[in-house]
Design a protein around this motif. Structure first.
Motif, PDB file in Angstrom:
ATOM      1  N   PHE A  27     -95.291  -3.522 -12.191  1.00 33.80           N
ATOM      2  CA  PHE A  27     -96.341  -3.163 -13.145  1.00 33.80           C
ATOM      3  C   PHE A  27     -95.791  -2.277 -14.257  1.00 33.80           C
ATOM      4  O   PHE A  27     -96.077  -2.483 -15.432  1.00 33.80           O
ATOM      5  CB  PHE A  27     -97.477  -2.451 -12.418  1.00 33.80           C
ATOM      6  N   ALA A  28     -94.972  -1.294 -13.889  1.00 31.51           N
ATOM      7  CA  ALA A  28     -94.422  -0.374 -14.892  1.00 31.51           C
ATOM      8  C   ALA A  28     -93.450  -1.073 -15.831  1.00 31.51           C
ATOM      9  O   ALA A  28     -93.408  -0.786 -17.029  1.00 31.51           O
ATOM     10  CB  ALA A  28     -93.722   0.793 -14.197  1.00 31.51           C
ATOM     11  N   THR A  29     -92.683  -2.014 -15.322  1.00 31.33           N
ATOM     12  CA  THR A  29     -91.658  -2.665 -16.149  1.00 31.33           C
ATOM     13  C   THR A  29     -92.184  -3.857 -16.932  1.00 31.33           C
ATOM     14  O   THR A  29     -91.542  -4.292 -17.885  1.00 31.33           O
ATOM     15  CB  THR A  29     -90.496  -3.131 -15.262  1.00 31.33           C
ATOM     16  N   THR A  30     -93.336  -4.401 -16.540  1.00 29.86           N
ATOM     17  CA  THR A  30     -93.854  -5.610 -17.192  1.00 29.86           C
ATOM     18  C   THR A  30     -95.088  -5.331 -18.027  1.00 29.86           C
ATOM     19  O   THR A  30     -95.178  -5.739 -19.184  1.00 29.86           O
ATOM     20  CB  THR A  30     -94.181  -6.691 -16.137  1.00 29.86           C
ATOM     21  N   PHE A  31     -96.046  -4.621 -17.464  1.00 32.36           N
ATOM     22  CA  PHE A  31     -97.324  -4.454 -18.149  1.00 32.36           C
ATOM     23  C   PHE A  31     -97.200  -3.561 -19.375  1.00 32.36           C
ATOM     24  O   PHE A  31     -97.662  -3.907 -20.455  1.00 32.36           O
ATOM     25  CB  PHE A  31     -98.347  -3.870 -17.175  1.00 32.36           C
ATOM     26  N   HIS A  32     -96.583  -2.427 -19.233  1.00 33.46           N
ATOM     27  CA  HIS A  32     -96.512  -1.477 -20.339  1.00 33.46           C
ATOM     28  C   HIS A  32     -95.508  -1.893 -21.408  1.00 33.46           C
ATOM     29  O   HIS A  32     -95.520  -1.353 -22.512  1.00 33.46           O
ATOM     30  CB  HIS A  32     -96.155  -0.082 -19.808  1.00 33.46           C
ATOM     31  N   THR A  33     -94.636  -2.835 -21.095  1.00 41.40           N
ATOM     32  CA  THR A  33     -93.654  -3.310 -22.087  1.00 41.40           C
ATOM     33  C   THR A  33     -93.840  -4.793 -22.355  1.00 41.40           C
ATOM     34  O   THR A  33     -92.865  -5.506 -22.599  1.00 41.40           O
ATOM     35  CB  THR A  33     -92.234  -3.037 -21.589  1.00 41.40           C
TER      36      THR A  33
ATOM     37  N   PRO B 208    -103.589   2.894 -10.360  1.00 42.12           N
ATOM     38  CA  PRO B 208    -104.429   2.688 -11.552  1.00 42.12           C
ATOM     39  C   PRO B 208    -105.196   1.369 -11.490  1.00 42.12           C
ATOM     40  O   PRO B 208    -104.714   0.375 -10.917  1.00 42.12           O
ATOM     41  CB  PRO B 208    -103.413   2.688 -12.706  1.00 42.12           C
ATOM     42  N   PRO B 209    -106.394   1.321 -12.056  1.00 41.00           N
ATOM     43  CA  PRO B 209    -107.170   0.070 -12.035  1.00 41.00           C
ATOM     44  C   PRO B 209    -106.482  -1.057 -12.784  1.00 41.00           C
ATOM     45  O   PRO B 209    -106.635  -2.219 -12.416  1.00 41.00           O
ATOM     46  CB  PRO B 209    -108.496   0.475 -12.687  1.00 41.00           C
ATOM     47  N   GLU B 210    -105.724  -0.750 -13.847  1.00 40.93           N
ATOM     48  CA  GLU B 210    -104.980  -1.805 -14.544  1.00 40.93           C
ATOM     49  C   GLU B 210    -103.963  -2.461 -13.620  1.00 40.93           C
ATOM     50  O   GLU B 210    -103.779  -3.677 -13.640  1.00 40.93           O
ATOM     51  CB  GLU B 210    -104.256  -1.231 -15.767  1.00 40.93           C
ATOM     52  N   CYS B 211    -103.323  -1.647 -12.793  1.00 39.22           N
ATOM     53  CA  CYS B 211    -102.342  -2.191 -11.844  1.00 39.22           C
ATOM     54  C   CYS B 211    -103.025  -3.051 -10.794  1.00 39.22           C
ATOM     55  O   CYS B 211    -102.488  -4.092 -10.398  1.00 39.22           O
ATOM     56  CB  CYS B 211    -101.566  -1.045 -11.186  1.00 39.22           C
TER      57      CYS B 211
END
Length: 439
Positions: free
Chosen positions: A80-86, A125-128
């Motif tokens: 999630f951190a490496t794909t969603f935010h970037t 987080p709900p986004e995750c």
């Protein structure tokens, strides 16, 4: 008292004092009640072993470590951190979630508040939660693989998928898969008349067999209808309670009512738009030969010898089914690939996942032009034969033949109209050929 006795007392007395000191420090317990309790005095039984076991379990649950050491870095190097935010690449994001980033934001605005968790620990987080569930539904990833990619426990991944799927259905279904009203049914009828020239059609119906691979439960049936635009309009789910005796348990009213001929008239009977006689005919669904001929369900002719009109009617009906419900199921199971593989879920959790995939189909199709464009519809593979429901399962309910009279009359009239259209097309083709020859 002699010398030996004095030596013995000098050794015993210090030991006695030490024993008294230890007993004084020992936790005090309530004395056991005497069997000779006075009348009126309340007696209590000693605590049972079961109670002590429960208390021990409660104490052991107060653990200090909630996240494994290898999962502490999920906010840095988790999927999630490496794909969603970037997510700068729209194609990559769509391949993972089945939708564009803009549609994801629209979906999150509807369900995000219900995915929030209040906890003394830092919640996920709900986004995750939404992102993980969409990755699972779209790519049919194993729970173990998702656990490693998102750096979460397997039980946490399963819980997130189940809870989010339920939220998706409860939030989206009232708006994107509602119970059709009279106006909705009229629009569906108009769509099939304009697109496929099939009159009095409330939608196309089909059923698919899904493998849940959970203990003794191995099969689940998804029955659904769709409109001419490939949007699902009604659905029902059945579990196979007895495959030998063809016994199904339908979870809602649509499947049982349709197959037991208790659906009722959804629209009042009216004359066919192209019929010469102004006779009122009922409105029905259409389905393939795997379904029986029922009230409110028109199927092809299945006799061994077909005349020209019957053959043309079957071809005409087959084109409508292939272009509507067959395409809708093909898109559904291609975009949400979790339905094409064994779910490995309990029947309750599998039903949540199935419903979430169906309502997401309607939602994403409405808001994302890249979901099923014309080029995709031409290349989408048809559903494999393993998803075909045995005919005897769909015919297991008692079928009063007298109730099919209205449907049989409708099919005969539709056959005549289809035959007249075929003759007119042949005549037009001959006229064009003569005119071309004369030129």
């Amino acid at each position: 008292m002699d010398i030996k006795e004095l030596h013995w007392l000098q050794q015993v007395v210090p030991l006695a004092y030490r024993a008294l000191e230890v007993l004084a420090k020992w936790p005090k317990k309530r004395p056991w009640p005497s069997p000779l309790t006075e009348q009126g005095e309340e007696t209590k039984s000693p605590p049972s072993k079961r109670r002590r076991t429960v208390v021990h379990a409660e104490r052991s649950s107060n653990r200090k470590i909630w996240v494994k050491q290898e999962n502490l870095s999920r906010d840095i190097d988790g999927l999630f951190a490496t794909t969603f935010h970037t997510a700068h690449n729209q194609d990559e994001f769509r391949l993972r979630t089945g939708m564009t980033l803009q549609v994801f934001d629209m979906l999150f605005s509807l369900v995000g508040e219900q995915l929030n968790k209040n906890s003394i620990r830092r919640p996920i987080p709900p986004e995750c939660r939404l992102f993980l569930t969409l990755v699972y539904l779209s790519n049919a990833e194993r729970v173990l693989d998702l656990s490693k990619a998102f750096k979460m426990g397997s039980s946490t991944v399963r819980c997130i998928v189940q809870e989010t799927s339920e939220v998706l259905w409860n939030t989206l279904a009232p708006a994107f898969l509602p119970q059709p009203n009279v106006e909705d049914w009229s629009n569906i009828v108009a769509g099939y008349q304009a697109t496929w020239q099939v009159p009095h059609c409330l939608g196309a119906v089909d059923a698919k067999l899904l493998d849940i691979s959970y203990k003794s439960e191995n099969d689940m049936i998804l029955l659904a209808s769709c409109d001419a635009n490939l949007n699902f309009t009604c659905l029902d789910i059945a579990t196979v309670t007895d495959a030998v005796n063809n016994q199904l348990h339908w979870h809602q009213d649509f499947g049982a009512a349709l197959l037991s001929q208790q659906l009722g008239d959804l629209l009042p009977a009216e004359p066919l738009p192209e019929a010469e006689q102004k006779t009122n005919f009922i409105y029905t669904f259409i389905a393939g030969a795997s379904f029986p001929m029922l009230e409110h369900l028109v199927t092809p002719y299945v006799t061994q010898r077909l005349d020209q009109d019957q053959l043309h009617f079957n071809q005409h009906l087959s084109r409508a089914l292939a272009g509507s419900i067959d395409k809708a199921f093909s898109v559904l199971m291609s975009r949400w690939r979790v339905l094409s593989l064994p779910l490995r879920q309990s029947p309750t959790n599998a039903e949540k996942i199935i419903r979430a995939a169906v309502v997401l189909h309607n939602f994403v199709k409405l808001h994302d032009e890249t979901y099923c464009p014309a080029s995709f519809l031409e290349e989408v593979p048809i559903c494999p034969a393993k998803h075909k429901v045995p005919n005897e399962w769909l015919c297991s309910l008692p079928q009063p033949p007298v109730k099919c009279n209205a449907t049989i009359q409708l099919r005969e009239s539709m056959k005549k109209i289809a035959g007249c259209k075929l003759e007119s097309k042949i005549v037009e083709a001959l006229v064009d050929c003569v005119e071309w020859t004369a030129q």
